[in-house]
Design an enzyme around this catalytic site. Sequence first.
Site, PDB file in Angstrom:
ATOM      1  N   ARG A  51       0.803  -1.219   0.000  1.00  0.00           N
ATOM      2  CA  ARG A  51       0.000   0.000   0.000  1.00  0.00           C
ATOM      3  C   ARG A  51       0.842   1.278   0.000  1.00  0.00           C
ATOM      4  NH1 ARG A  51      -4.340  -1.033   4.527  1.00  0.00           N
ATOM      5  NH2 ARG A  51      -2.390  -1.773   5.385  1.00  0.00           N
ATOM      6  N   LYS A 148       1.155 -19.535   6.366  1.00  0.00           N
ATOM      7  CA  LYS A 148       0.276 -19.760   7.485  1.00  0.00           C
ATOM      8  C   LYS A 148       0.003 -18.425   8.195  1.00  0.00           C
ATOM      9  CE  LYS A 148       1.854 -21.139  11.627  1.00  0.00           C
ATOM     10  NZ  LYS A 148       2.657 -20.312  12.532  1.00  0.00           N
ATOM     11  N   ASP A 177       4.998 -24.223   4.790  1.00  0.00           N
ATOM     12  CA  ASP A 177       5.239 -24.496   6.203  1.00  0.00           C
ATOM     13  C   ASP A 177       6.752 -24.483   6.304  1.00  0.00           C
ATOM     14  OD1 ASP A 177       6.035 -25.841   8.583  1.00  0.00           O
ATOM     15  OD2 ASP A 177       4.003 -26.598   8.774  1.00  0.00           O
ATOM     16  N   HIS A 178       7.304 -23.420   6.900  1.00  0.00           N
ATOM     17  CA  HIS A 178       8.761 -23.246   6.759  1.00  0.00           C
ATOM     18  C   HIS A 178       9.545 -24.383   7.423  1.00  0.00           C
ATOM     19  CE1 HIS A 178       8.630 -21.367  10.756  1.00  0.00           C
ATOM     20  NE2 HIS A 178       9.936 -21.527  10.818  1.00  0.00           N
ATOM     21  N   GLU A 216      11.092 -23.152  22.476  1.00  0.00           N
ATOM     22  CA  GLU A 216      11.562 -21.804  22.137  1.00  0.00           C
ATOM     23  C   GLU A 216      11.806 -21.003  23.404  1.00  0.00           C
ATOM     24  OE1 GLU A 216       9.706 -20.120  18.356  1.00  0.00           O
ATOM     25  OE2 GLU A 216       8.018 -21.041  19.376  1.00  0.00           O
ATOM     26  N   HIS A 240       3.591 -27.160  12.120  1.00  0.00           N
ATOM     27  CA  HIS A 240       4.997 -27.576  12.167  1.00  0.00           C
ATOM     28  C   HIS A 240       5.179 -28.962  12.800  1.00  0.00           C
ATOM     29  CE1 HIS A 240       5.563 -23.574  10.892  1.00  0.00           C
ATOM     30  NE2 HIS A 240       5.641 -22.989  12.063  1.00  0.00           N
ATOM     31  N   LYS A 331       6.636 -21.693  24.347  1.00  0.00           N
ATOM     32  CA  LYS A 331       7.394 -20.435  24.339  1.00  0.00           C
ATOM     33  C   LYS A 331       8.007 -20.234  25.722  1.00  0.00           C
ATOM     34  CE  LYS A 331       5.517 -18.850  20.415  1.00  0.00           C
ATOM     35  NZ  LYS A 331       6.285 -19.081  19.212  1.00  0.00           N
TER      36      LYS A 331
HETATM   37  C1  BG6 Z   1       6.152 -19.697  13.380  1.00  0.00           C
HETATM   38  C2  BG6 Z   1       5.302 -19.449  14.594  1.00  0.00           C
HETATM   39  O1  BG6 Z   1       5.408 -20.351  12.395  1.00  0.00           O
HETATM   40  O2  BG6 Z   1       7.262 -20.527  13.746  1.00  0.00           O
HETATM   41  C3  BG6 Z   1       6.122 -18.790  15.679  1.00  0.00           C
HETATM   42  O3  BG6 Z   1       4.205 -18.602  14.238  1.00  0.00           O
HETATM   43  C4  BG6 Z   1       7.356 -19.592  15.984  1.00  0.00           C
HETATM   44  O4  BG6 Z   1       5.334 -18.625  16.867  1.00  0.00           O
HETATM   45  C5  BG6 Z   1       8.120 -19.940  14.707  1.00  0.00           C
HETATM   46  O5  BG6 Z   1       8.165 -18.844  16.867  1.00  0.00           O
HETATM   47  C6  BG6 Z   1       9.244 -20.907  14.990  1.00  0.00           C
HETATM   48  O6  BG6 Z   1      10.060 -21.035  13.861  1.00  0.00           O
HETATM   49  P1  BG6 Z   1      11.619 -21.391  13.984  1.00  0.00           P
HETATM   50  O7  BG6 Z   1      12.062 -21.571  12.577  1.00  0.00           O
HETATM   51  O8  BG6 Z   1      12.258 -20.204  14.667  1.00  0.00           O
HETATM   52  O9  BG6 Z   1      11.713 -22.613  14.808  1.00  0.00           O
END
Ligand code: BG6
Length: 483
Positions: A51, A148, A177-178, A216, A240, A331
């Site tokens: 934008r 996502k 989905d990374h 995490e 994930h 977390k």
């Molecule tokens: C994301 C979540 O998809 O993945 C986050 O929304 C999370 O909450 C993150 O922290 C974790 O990814 P990675 O690659 O840091 O393990």
Amino acid sequence: MVSRVIPVSSFDLVIFGGTGDLARRKILPGLYRRFSAGQMPENSRIIGAARGDLDDDGYRKMVADAIKEFVPKDRQDKATIDGFIDHLSYVPIDARGDRGWKDLAKLVRKDVVQAFYFSVGPGLFGDLAERLHSFGIASEMSRIVVEKPFGRDLASAKSLNAVLAESFDESQIYRIDHYLGKETVQNLMAVRFANVLFEPLWNAQYIDHVQITVAETVSVEGRGAYYDKSGAMRDMVQNHLMQLLCLTAMEPPSMFEPDAVRDEKLKVIRALDPVPTTNIVRGQYGPDGDDLGYIDHSENPDSTTESFIAMKVDISNWRWKGTPFYLRTGKRLKARMSEIVIHFKETPHSIFEEDAGSHANVLTIRLQPDEGMDLRVTIKEPGPGGMRLVDVPLDMTFADALGPSAEDVPDAYERLIMDVIRGNQTLFMRGDEVEAAWAWTDPIIEEWQARNERPVNYEPGSSGPEDALMLLHRDGRKWGEVR
Ligand code: BG6
């Protein structure tokens, strides 16, 4: 060792939401790294669309700043940054209006691969897809990339799939989905399907249980509003952890090819048993000294959203019946650590004396940090004094075993974006897979909502709530340490 990189063809990549957080942190730094590795064909172009009223130079400066901020210093090089930003241009656009679309139509070429990255909220997917068609920008060569959250339940995922299907064929849709782009996740498939050693043992007869942990240290600070509507179940487990479970549990596909792999993953999701609440522990981190608790980050003093979840999942098929998969994510834990741990059974009968101890093999696949694998085998403790058994690691840290090529592991996004350009959907989720994952998740969340119970508290910087330890203790098992 010479690493082989599969070349990509020329492309135009349009990033909707091109000035947003994901673009600045992940997408553009990832593209820069591929460019600096010589993997971006000379006449490829990246077009930011958002934008904001920027011009090309303003966008190039923003991207150069993002690279300086998010790419490690030792990977930065002024000449390379200048070369990279030369490939960039910018179009101010209104996703819900007409502004900018004709300009974009003029820019995007028809004779190269066109990829459209929807780095925007899912509420705009339909508008973007529709306008790409009505302005004559999309073609059969087009691919769209979506992120996502892909829905927040089965109904919303179905309607997103339907909206996209109006404009694009499933073969053109890349749902990211990374976790699937992480190096070790793919290595899991190599370990399973390129070695004869593991597959004969990869079943309920030889595997006692599997633990999947994604721990995490970060809190939800700064994302409280999003996270409070999501929680660990929607944010991490449905996608994930589910993907990690699928890759661990699936049958060998006949080929490493998109639909063969995704068919097998889908079968696993469909074989998951419903999970009773007694097999789930939900936690929320509390405050600790000067550290704020979840409630403070979420700004909702009554929030019952979980920032931690541990669960026991059973799979009803021949391979896995009787072998539970324990999943755990949270977390604000003690350490950042993701791993899949396969606990093999003990030998059926020990020929050694009782005080030699009982031992079982353990295969750990470390996703992060220190990507690698560790197989614990039992050997004799050296020295006289009889047969004393001891477990020792056969450790393979990829960086040690493979040298510099393993240290320069591409970020998940780099790999996935290049796969989009190559047209390889293997590491992307298919629509039916996402829907099946929600179909399994929905009843669990609905039950929590009906009960309206508060999650149990856990100390920030800990391994999670005590109850999560009990989930395994009661089965005579023990979680690996969060370290
Ligand atoms: C994301 C979540 O998809 O993945 C986050 O929304 C999370 O909450 C993150 O922290 C974790 O990814 P990675 O690659 O840091 O393990």
